[in-house]
Design a protein around this motif. Sequence first.
Motif, PDB file in Angstrom:
ATOM      1  N   MET A 168       0.847  -1.176   0.000  1.00  0.00           N
ATOM      2  CA  MET A 168       0.000   0.000   0.000  1.00  0.00           C
ATOM      3  C   MET A 168       0.896   1.244   0.000  1.00  0.00           C
ATOM      4  N   SER A 169       0.393   2.327  -0.529  1.00  0.00           N
ATOM      5  CA  SER A 169       1.194   3.547  -0.579  1.00  0.00           C
ATOM      6  C   SER A 169       0.339   4.756  -0.218  1.00  0.00           C
ATOM      7  N   ARG A 170       1.032   5.844   0.071  1.00  0.00           N
ATOM      8  CA  ARG A 170       0.385   7.112   0.408  1.00  0.00           C
ATOM      9  C   ARG A 170       0.769   8.145  -0.636  1.00  0.00           C
ATOM     10  N   ILE A 171      -0.119   9.105  -0.855  1.00  0.00           N
ATOM     11  CA  ILE A 171       0.176  10.236  -1.735  1.00  0.00           C
ATOM     12  C   ILE A 171       0.587  11.396  -0.834  1.00  0.00           C
ATOM     13  N   ILE A 172       1.811  11.876  -1.033  1.00  0.00           N
ATOM     14  CA  ILE A 172       2.410  12.893  -0.173  1.00  0.00           C
ATOM     15  C   ILE A 172       2.814  14.099  -1.020  1.00  0.00           C
ATOM     16  N   PRO A 173       2.374  15.311  -0.640  1.00  0.00           N
ATOM     17  CA  PRO A 173       2.842  16.501  -1.371  1.00  0.00           C
ATOM     18  C   PRO A 173       4.270  16.851  -0.948  1.00  0.00           C
ATOM     19  N   CYS A 174       5.086  17.229  -1.911  1.00  0.00           N
ATOM     20  CA  CYS A 174       6.440  17.670  -1.598  1.00  0.00           C
ATOM     21  C   CYS A 174       6.354  18.992  -0.832  1.00  0.00           C
TER      22      CYS A 174
ATOM     23  N   GLN B 132       4.669  19.065  -5.622  1.00  0.00           N
ATOM     24  CA  GLN B 132       4.375  17.911  -6.464  1.00  0.00           C
ATOM     25  C   GLN B 132       3.860  16.757  -5.601  1.00  0.00           C
ATOM     26  N   MET B 133       2.818  16.077  -6.062  1.00  0.00           N
ATOM     27  CA  MET B 133       2.308  14.909  -5.356  1.00  0.00           C
ATOM     28  C   MET B 133       3.194  13.712  -5.667  1.00  0.00           C
ATOM     29  N   ASN B 134       3.549  12.947  -4.630  1.00  0.00           N
ATOM     30  CA  ASN B 134       4.436  11.798  -4.754  1.00  0.00           C
ATOM     31  C   ASN B 134       3.810  10.578  -4.100  1.00  0.00           C
ATOM     32  N   ARG B 135       4.056   9.423  -4.681  1.00  0.00           N
ATOM     33  CA  ARG B 135       3.608   8.160  -4.093  1.00  0.00           C
ATOM     34  C   ARG B 135       4.744   7.639  -3.209  1.00  0.00           C
ATOM     35  N   HIS B 136       4.408   7.333  -1.957  1.00  0.00           N
ATOM     36  CA  HIS B 136       5.396   6.801  -1.010  1.00  0.00           C
ATOM     37  C   HIS B 136       4.877   5.469  -0.483  1.00  0.00           C
ATOM     38  N   ALA B 137       5.600   4.408  -0.751  1.00  0.00           N
ATOM     39  CA  ALA B 137       5.185   3.064  -0.338  1.00  0.00           C
ATOM     40  C   ALA B 137       5.315   2.899   1.170  1.00  0.00           C
TER      41      ALA B 137
ATOM     42  N   PRO C  55      -5.117  13.160   1.520  1.00  0.00           N
ATOM     43  CA  PRO C  55      -5.847  12.326   2.483  1.00  0.00           C
ATOM     44  C   PRO C  55      -4.924  11.425   3.302  1.00  0.00           C
ATOM     45  N   ASP C  56      -3.657  11.341   2.897  1.00  0.00           N
ATOM     46  CA  ASP C  56      -2.735  10.390   3.508  1.00  0.00           C
ATOM     47  C   ASP C  56      -1.775  10.983   4.532  1.00  0.00           C
ATOM     48  N   LEU C  57      -1.718  12.301   4.642  1.00  0.00           N
ATOM     49  CA  LEU C  57      -0.801  12.922   5.590  1.00  0.00           C
ATOM     50  C   LEU C  57      -1.505  14.102   6.264  1.00  0.00           C
TER      51      LEU C  57
END
Length: 144
Positions: free
Chosen positions: A1-7, A12-17, A54-56
């Motif tokens: 599963m991963s989270r979408i994190i803004p830099c 920039q939106m980034n996927r972080h596992a 929604p992830d952070l």
Amino acid sequence: MSRIIPCPHCGQMNRHADGREAAKARCASCKAPLFDGKPVTLTAENFDRQVKSPDLPVLVDFWASWCGPCKAMAPVFERTAAAYADRLRFAKVDTDAEQALAARYQIRSIPTLVLLRGGQEVARVSGALPEGELRRWIAAHGIA
């Protein structure tokens, strides 16, 4: 599963596992660390992009440079930001420079901390908090 994190640097939106070491996570666009443990300065231009993930969750400190309690709270806020780097984004809004954001969140006194999840306000507290009390307040809202 991963989270979408803004830099925190370029937005920039980034996927972080999940399970991947947060200290090594870098922005795909600007290559800056995604979790540097430092509060992000928010402005009208970058506010929504930083707080709507929604992830952070994001803890926003509404402050002003002339405010004594805000100055006293600043080092506590920075130390606590480092401790929660990959679980909670810490951010600061200068209410003098960003009056529209202060009005949008109906900031009546400073410092005021507003906890946001997915761009929605979850909780707020006004006044400078000692580090232990800040950590308890954060934990009371489900962030370990």
